[in-house]
Design a protein around this motif. Sequence first.
Motif, PDB file in Angstrom:
ATOM      1  N   TYR A  77       0.836  -1.203   0.000  1.00  0.00           N
ATOM      2  CA  TYR A  77       0.000   0.000   0.000  1.00  0.00           C
ATOM      3  C   TYR A  77       0.871   1.254   0.000  1.00  0.00           C
ATOM      4  O   TYR A  77       0.585   2.231  -0.674  1.00  0.00           O
ATOM      5  N   LYS A  89       2.862   1.523  -3.420  1.00  0.00           N
ATOM      6  CA  LYS A  89       2.065   1.816  -4.619  1.00  0.00           C
ATOM      7  C   LYS A  89       1.191   3.046  -4.480  1.00  0.00           C
ATOM      8  O   LYS A  89       0.375   3.336  -5.341  1.00  0.00           O
ATOM      9  N   GLY A  90       1.318   3.773  -3.388  1.00  0.00           N
ATOM     10  CA  GLY A  90       0.587   5.027  -3.254  1.00  0.00           C
ATOM     11  C   GLY A  90      -0.844   4.891  -2.764  1.00  0.00           C
ATOM     12  O   GLY A  90      -1.604   5.855  -2.782  1.00  0.00           O
ATOM     13  N   VAL A  91      -1.235   3.666  -2.335  1.00  0.00           N
ATOM     14  CA  VAL A  91      -2.609   3.496  -1.838  1.00  0.00           C
ATOM     15  C   VAL A  91      -2.809   4.305  -0.550  1.00  0.00           C
ATOM     16  O   VAL A  91      -3.837   4.957  -0.366  1.00  0.00           O
ATOM     17  N   LYS A  99      -1.314   7.000   0.344  1.00  0.00           N
ATOM     18  CA  LYS A  99      -1.386   8.421   0.020  1.00  0.00           C
ATOM     19  C   LYS A  99      -2.791   8.781  -0.464  1.00  0.00           C
ATOM     20  O   LYS A  99      -3.352   9.800  -0.077  1.00  0.00           O
ATOM     21  N   ARG A 100      -3.350   7.895  -1.285  1.00  0.00           N
ATOM     22  CA  ARG A 100      -4.698   8.137  -1.791  1.00  0.00           C
ATOM     23  C   ARG A 100      -5.705   8.157  -0.636  1.00  0.00           C
ATOM     24  O   ARG A 100      -6.640   8.944  -0.623  1.00  0.00           O
ATOM     25  N   ILE A 101      -5.478   7.278   0.340  1.00  0.00           N
ATOM     26  CA  ILE A 101      -6.360   7.237   1.506  1.00  0.00           C
ATOM     27  C   ILE A 101      -6.210   8.516   2.321  1.00  0.00           C
ATOM     28  O   ILE A 101      -7.191   9.062   2.839  1.00  0.00           O
ATOM     29  N   LEU A 102      -4.966   9.020   2.385  1.00  0.00           N
ATOM     30  CA  LEU A 102      -4.721  10.263   3.124  1.00  0.00           C
ATOM     31  C   LEU A 102      -5.447  11.444   2.497  1.00  0.00           C
ATOM     32  O   LEU A 102      -5.706  12.442   3.162  1.00  0.00           O
ATOM     33  N   ALA A 103      -5.744  11.330   1.207  1.00  0.00           N
ATOM     34  CA  ALA A 103      -6.449  12.421   0.531  1.00  0.00           C
ATOM     35  C   ALA A 103      -7.941  12.412   0.840  1.00  0.00           C
ATOM     36  O   ALA A 103      -8.676  13.270   0.375  1.00  0.00           O
ATOM     37  N   THR A 104      -8.398  11.413   1.604  1.00  0.00           N
ATOM     38  CA  THR A 104      -9.801  11.395   2.027  1.00  0.00           C
ATOM     39  C   THR A 104      -9.872  11.927   3.462  1.00  0.00           C
ATOM     40  O   THR A 104      -8.864  11.920   4.168  1.00  0.00           O
ATOM     41  N   GLN A 144       2.742   8.187   5.448  1.00  0.00           N
ATOM     42  CA  GLN A 144       3.446   8.939   4.431  1.00  0.00           C
ATOM     43  C   GLN A 144       4.868   9.147   4.921  1.00  0.00           C
ATOM     44  O   GLN A 144       5.098   9.279   6.116  1.00  0.00           O
TER      45      GLN A 144
END
Lengths: 251, 367
Positions: free
Chosen positions: B195, B198-200, B202-207, B362
């Motif tokens: 995770y 692969k940036g998963v 980070k994507r979750i942090l954007a929520t 992160q």
Amino acid sequence: MSSIITVTDLTKKYGDFTAVGGISFSVEKGETFGILGPNGAGKTTTLEMMEGLKTPTSGEIILDGKNVAKESDAVKSVIGVQLQASTFFEGLNLVELIDIFAAMYGTEANAMKLLEEVELTDKAKSQVKELSGGQKQRLSIAIGLVNDPKVLFLDEPTTGLDPQARRHLWELVKSIKAKGTTVIITTHYMDEAEVLCDRIAIMDGGKIIQLDTPDNLIKKLLATGFSKPVLQQQANLEDVFLKMTGHALRD
Amino acid sequence: MNTIYKLTIAEMKMFVRNKQALFFTLFMPLFIMLIFGYIGFDKPPVIDVGLVTYKPNAPTQQFIDQIKSFPTFKIHEGTLEEEQKLLNDGDLSIILAVPDYLIPTAPVLPEEKQSIIAYENAGQAGQAQTVVSILNQFNTAAAIKKANVELPFTVVERAVNVNNLRYIDFLLPGLIALSIMQMSVFSVAFVFTQYKEKGVLKRILATPMKPIQFVVSNGITRLFISLLQATIFIGLGLLLFKVHLVGSLLLVFLCVLLGAAMFLGLGFTISGLAKTTESVPAIANIVVFPMMFLGGTFFAVSNMPAWLQVIAKVLPLTFFSTALRDVMTKGSGFGDIWMDLVGMLVWGAILITLATVTFRFQERDSG
């Protein structure tokens, strides 16, 4: 029109290295705003500070009336994000994936409607690993829309896509804009910026060196006496390619 | 809460659809249980005996038949040369060469008395000695009978089943602890490093979701899986091997949850340390591999050399397997295993603290 984002004196330093050096700009509600620049210009860093993923060294970002640094959760609720390199969970199909992201926003999404918007309804029960590059980017955008955002951030959404998939994605971005969503997009492709963006900020070395509409930027350049050898051809190689292979999507 | 519930459900789906994770958490330990369960370490060992006979007279033949009927002997018959070759190859513990007139039909002079020649495999002296002493017992018994004297005393045997543990009874609790350790450590370390890579994350942090909600839902999923693992193992152990299970199941499940939580901390610590998915097995095995052998799964810690026991006794897996084993096989209660529970709590606190220090959603933003 009023500004939905105001960026003032935004700076990001990593030790001695200045990634973003005191930039200021504002984005109008409903416009598509492009950030262009060579690699390392600070585009992604700027975007990630606006998304609340990175903390600015100094400066301020106000998004939809909220201070991004201080109210990052409130800001995250009203923005949609497509990151440059983001993969998703393995083992879930597209519908489950959209539902789980909706849950992370504390909301519920109509997964099938979102998939329809990005033309992935026939892949609803597939897993991410079965998707092509263009389909993955479209899914990424669909997931960026789960919370019905006021601002959608797209970081190089068409990098690595074939010409057909790129054009298809442009249509998608236009339709999102048509619904009134503000779109912030970074890209390396000038044709893309010209087609999609109302205004463009050109960044280099962490600074904004130009900010205007694509037309004005070209006019300004021509006003300096710039000219390039006039091409007699009314088509380029991409036109040939698309004429021969058609506009239909291949994935 | 609703978010955690929905995430947990989704995590469960991901877990059971991940064939690799299922293999390592369920099928491999089950396979080990079946192999060890059916090998049957508890049956008396068989001794390979070479038997060389010629044309024995009737009483000698009777004696030979008795030897052959002995259950612990596996008899190979042949010429002396053939048997000696087998012995040289290490396939026999002993060769008995029985002369034809070993037991004479009429009284004979002492110098005419015949002997069994026993060729012993020096490398299997124990087995060879067992055979020799059994033969000597035959001899004594025959002499006593012949002399027609009273035995000074007899021994009456009474079998008493005092919590007689078979190896499978010993193994099962250890195997449950081991497989829960594997599941907790590897499923977290691999998945979260991936995770991160692969940036998963980070994507979750954007929520707007709090990262802790994501961690908690992943933890709940794996705690639930650990209970499922324990249930399946105990169920199959009862069904296939009728394992000894005397303790409170509730206490078993409490140990399972504590053990799993402790190793989840280790899993997060490892994914905090690992930069790439490829480095996960290397880091994880430094910690996990020694515990597979020292953590009281396959061998009792008390059988180890004293210096090794000092280390083995304080390993997280040892506390876990000891607590489980005491409850399952001895019926120990809360009061008997509290030391192990405290051991697990201390390790849990250490590992979870380490996890919060090393694991980040992160890379630290040094701006």
